[in-house]
Design a protein around this motif. Structure first.
Motif, mmCIF file in Angstrom:
data_model
loop_
_atom_site.group_PDB
_atom_site.id
_atom_site.type_symbol
_atom_site.label_atom_id
_atom_site.label_comp_id
_atom_site.label_asym_id
_atom_site.label_seq_id
_atom_site.Cartn_x
_atom_site.Cartn_y
_atom_site.Cartn_z
ATOM 1 N N PRO A 79 -2.558 -10.151 -8.561
ATOM 2 C CA PRO A 79 -3.479 -10.154 -7.423
ATOM 3 C C PRO A 79 -2.969 -9.227 -6.328
ATOM 4 C CG PRO A 79 -2.061 -12.053 -7.290
ATOM 5 C CD PRO A 79 -1.686 -11.335 -8.573
ATOM 6 N N GLY A 80 -3.838 -8.739 -5.546
ATOM 7 C CA GLY A 80 -3.403 -7.883 -4.460
ATOM 8 C C GLY A 80 -4.395 -6.791 -4.145
ATOM 9 N N PRO A 81 -4.001 -5.858 -3.301
ATOM 10 C CA PRO A 81 -4.918 -4.843 -2.782
ATOM 11 C C PRO A 81 -5.070 -3.638 -3.695
ATOM 12 C CG PRO A 81 -2.769 -4.562 -1.802
ATOM 13 C CD PRO A 81 -2.667 -5.778 -2.689
ATOM 14 N N CYS B 153 -7.871 -3.778 1.385
ATOM 15 C CA CYS B 153 -8.260 -5.141 1.023
ATOM 16 C C CYS B 153 -9.379 -5.131 -0.013
ATOM 17 C CB CYS B 153 -8.719 -5.892 2.268
ATOM 18 S SG CYS B 153 -9.420 -7.530 1.921
ATOM 19 N N CYS B 154 -9.230 -5.959 -1.052
ATOM 20 C CA CYS B 154 -10.315 -6.134 -2.024
ATOM 21 C C CYS B 154 -10.563 -7.613 -2.307
ATOM 22 C CB CYS B 154 -10.021 -5.375 -3.319
ATOM 23 S SG CYS B 154 -8.524 -5.883 -4.174
ATOM 24 N N CYS B 155 -10.032 -8.496 -1.436
ATOM 25 C CA CYS B 155 -10.284 -9.929 -1.596
ATOM 26 C C CYS B 155 -11.315 -10.431 -0.601
ATOM 27 C CB CYS B 155 -8.988 -10.732 -1.446
ATOM 28 S SG CYS B 155 -8.382 -10.887 0.257
ATOM 29 N N ASP C 113 -3.851 -7.406 4.632
ATOM 30 C CA ASP C 113 -2.877 -8.044 5.521
ATOM 31 C C ASP C 113 -2.142 -9.192 4.828
ATOM 32 O OD1 ASP C 113 -4.724 -10.080 5.367
ATOM 33 O OD2 ASP C 113 -5.050 -10.262 7.530
ATOM 34 N N GLY C 114 -2.268 -9.244 3.489
ATOM 35 C CA GLY C 114 -1.577 -10.281 2.732
ATOM 36 C C GLY C 114 -2.363 -11.561 2.557
ATOM 37 N N SER C 115 -3.611 -11.596 3.033
ATOM 38 C CA SER C 115 -4.407 -12.824 2.946
ATOM 39 C C SER C 115 -4.678 -13.249 1.510
ATOM 40 C CB SER C 115 -5.739 -12.651 3.684
ATOM 41 O OG SER C 115 -5.532 -12.533 5.073
#
Length: 220
Positions: A169-171, A197-199, A209-211
């Protein structure tokens, strides 16, 4: 990555349409409504305009769902002189340029001049947008916040490849020179390396931003 491609021909040009990549932005319809008519079957008829006009309408498609092959020896689509990333309001990242998208292990996913990348976290065809942002009523500004502008390096974008690595998971990890801009020509900045960001959860969109870590993955 899924695809379902249909082809439409005239004596001078062959238009290919990827049903899966199409999210109905309708740029082609606005550019050349005689050829692209969603109420007609087949909905694309390249015999109704010149090959030059059909090619230009295909290149207007921001998702890369439309491409063409010239049979008349006419000009083919050229790689843009600079890479651009446009943040659309409540929608995907529209990217144009010398694009190479790969998985986390380096496996090639897509090489193209145009693509729409998911940023709501709900696409069933990640990293590409499939229109799911409309179904989930995703909301995000199509403008760059001051914090995002401050991430830029201030230089003029240079010609060259833009690589996009999908982390899971991640950007989306981008490397290369690109102009990052809000929809409608909103203030822009130049980026060379970044995590987008892709979440759909970052509070510093379009940057990560790590969300995604707090939510347990890229899905919203």
């Amino acid at each position: 990555m899924k695809s379902r491609i249909y082809r439409f021909e005239s004596e001078d040009i062959v238009v290919s349409w990827d049903y899966v990549r199409c999210i109905h932005v309708e740029a082609c319809i606005r550019a050349l409504p005689a050829v692209f008519d969603r109420y007609r079957k087949p909905w694309i008829d390249p015999t109704l305009a010149s090959a030059d006009d059909v090619a230009a309408a295909c290149e207007a498609c921001p998702t890369g769902a439309l491409h063409y092959v010239r049979l008349d020896g006419g000009a083919t689509e050229q790689t843009p002189d600079r890479n651009t990333i446009t943040v659309s309001e409540d929608g995907p990242l529209f990217i144009r340029g010398d694009l190479a998208i790969s998985s986390e292990d380096g496996t090639a996913i897509l090489k193209d001049t145009r693509a729409a990348l998911c940023r709501c976290g709900q696409s069933r065809n990640k990293p590409l947008c499939d229109g799911s942002h409309r179904e989930v009523e995703f909301t995000a500004e199509g403008a760059l916040a001051q914090a995002a502008l401050e991430r830029g390096d201030g230089d003029t974008p240079e010609k060259g490849p833009l690589t996009i690595r999908v982390s899971d998971p991640g950007p989306l990890i981008i490397r290369g020179s690109a102009e990052l801009a809000g929809e409608g020509g909103n203030a822009c900045c130049h980026v060379r390396v970044g995590a987008l960001c892709c979440c759909g959860k970052s509070k510093n969109k379009p940057f990560c931003d790590g969300s995604h870590a707090a939510s347990g993955g890229t899905d919203g």
